[in-house]
Design a protein around this motif. Structure first.
Motif, short mmCIF file in Angstrom:
data_model
loop_
_atom_site.label_atom_id
_atom_site.label_comp_id
_atom_site.label_asym_id
_atom_site.label_seq_id
_atom_site.Cartn_x
_atom_site.Cartn_y
_atom_site.Cartn_z
N MET A 24 42.62 -30.71 36.89
CA MET A 24 41.37 -29.75 36.18
C MET A 24 40.84 -30.61 35.29
O MET A 24 41.19 -30.45 34.07
CB MET A 24 41.01 -29.01 36.40
N THR A 25 39.95 -31.44 35.56
CA THR A 25 39.27 -32.48 34.49
C THR A 25 37.79 -31.41 34.39
O THR A 25 36.95 -31.41 35.68
CB THR A 25 39.16 -33.44 34.66
N THR A 26 37.48 -30.67 33.87
CA THR A 26 36.01 -30.42 33.09
C THR A 26 34.22 -31.62 32.64
O THR A 26 35.12 -31.73 31.39
CB THR A 26 36.47 -29.21 33.12
N THR A 27 33.99 -31.36 33.21
CA THR A 27 33.54 -32.08 32.34
C THR A 27 31.59 -31.59 31.59
O THR A 27 30.63 -30.73 32.77
CB THR A 27 32.63 -33.41 33.27
N TRP A 28 31.15 -31.11 31.52
CA TRP A 28 30.19 -30.58 30.58
C TRP A 28 29.27 -31.71 29.81
O TRP A 28 29.61 -32.38 28.98
CB TRP A 28 30.22 -29.89 29.08
N THR A 29 27.68 -30.93 30.70
CA THR A 29 26.67 -32.11 30.15
C THR A 29 25.14 -31.46 29.86
O THR A 29 25.44 -30.59 30.57
CB THR A 29 26.39 -32.74 31.19
N ILE A 30 24.23 -31.81 28.92
CA ILE A 30 23.34 -31.08 28.22
C ILE A 30 21.98 -32.26 29.55
O ILE A 30 21.92 -33.72 29.76
CB ILE A 30 23.51 -31.50 27.49
N ASN A 31 21.80 -31.51 30.16
CA ASN A 31 20.48 -32.23 31.55
C ASN A 31 19.28 -31.87 30.91
O ASN A 31 18.46 -33.62 31.91
CB ASN A 31 20.66 -31.62 33.04
N ASN A 32 18.97 -31.03 29.98
CA ASN A 32 17.68 -31.02 29.73
C ASN A 32 17.78 -31.06 28.34
O ASN A 32 18.10 -30.00 28.07
CB ASN A 32 16.23 -31.16 30.01
N LEU A 33 16.12 -30.47 27.64
CA LEU A 33 15.60 -29.42 26.64
C LEU A 33 14.55 -29.12 26.52
O LEU A 33 13.94 -30.72 26.71
CB LEU A 33 16.81 -30.10 24.96
N ASP A 34 14.28 -28.20 26.13
CA ASP A 34 12.52 -27.64 25.76
C ASP A 34 12.61 -27.60 24.75
O ASP A 34 13.51 -26.83 23.13
CB ASP A 34 12.41 -26.59 26.60
N ARG A 35 11.43 -27.96 24.08
CA ARG A 35 11.22 -28.16 22.62
C ARG A 35 10.07 -27.92 22.29
O ARG A 35 9.13 -27.88 23.12
CB ARG A 35 11.66 -29.02 21.62
N GLU A 36 9.93 -27.26 20.72
CA GLU A 36 8.56 -26.99 20.50
C GLU A 36 7.43 -27.97 20.30
O GLU A 36 8.61 -29.21 18.97
CB GLU A 36 8.22 -25.70 19.09
N THR A 37 6.98 -29.14 20.33
CA THR A 37 6.07 -30.28 20.16
C THR A 37 5.73 -29.71 18.45
O THR A 37 5.51 -31.28 17.86
CB THR A 37 5.20 -30.74 21.41
N ALA A 38 5.35 -29.11 18.24
CA ALA A 38 4.97 -29.26 16.81
C ALA A 38 5.66 -29.57 15.67
O ALA A 38 5.70 -30.32 14.98
CB ALA A 38 4.50 -27.64 16.12
N ASP A 39 7.00 -29.36 15.57
CA ASP A 39 8.60 -29.58 15.15
C ASP A 39 9.96 -29.86 15.39
O ASP A 39 10.13 -29.59 15.01
CB ASP A 39 8.48 -28.14 13.86
N GLY A 40 10.07 -29.89 16.82
CA GLY A 40 10.51 -30.59 17.64
C GLY A 40 11.46 -29.57 18.03
O GLY A 40 13.33 -29.67 18.16
N LEU A 41 11.89 -28.25 18.06
CA LEU A 41 12.50 -26.77 17.42
C LEU A 41 12.97 -27.12 19.23
O LEU A 41 12.38 -26.93 19.74
CB LEU A 41 11.67 -25.38 17.11
#
Length: 98
Positions: free
Chosen positions: A1-18
């Motif tokens: 079995m092969t497992t692939t993890w992905t980051i599909n999107n990020l939500d962030r604060e526009t003021a500092d990029g958090l």
């Protein structure tokens, strides 16, 4: 079995990029069978800060695995594949089958 993890999107604060939310997915493939999980993970401001522009998927995956039990997710994917391989339930009609 092969497992692939992905980051599909990020939500962030526009003021500092958090980064406040990670939208992620994990997909397992074993021969003709596959299973997927898609979810989100909330983050809190930590002691260290990584500039948004310099983030890599590897870094965000490390953050994710600090919050999400990687082995549990992969075991759930494996269980989904096993259920496909040896189903315990079925649906259909016994007549009109060619």
């Amino acid at each position: 079995m092969t497992t692939t993890w992905t980051i599909n999107n990020l939500d962030r604060e526009t003021a500092d990029g958090l980064v406040t939310t990670i939208h992620w997915g994990a997909t397992a493939v074993d021969g003709d069978f596959s299973a997927s999980i898609v979810n989100t993970q909330q983050l809190e401001r930590g002691e260290s800060f990584v500039d948004y522009a310099t983030l890599t998927e590897a870094t965000v995956l490390e953050w994710l695995w600090e919050k999400v039990d990687k082995e549990t997710v992969e075991a759930a994917l494996e269980a989904q594949i096993e259920a496909q391989r040896t189903p315990v339930k079925a649906s259909g009609l016994p007549w009109g089958q060619a």
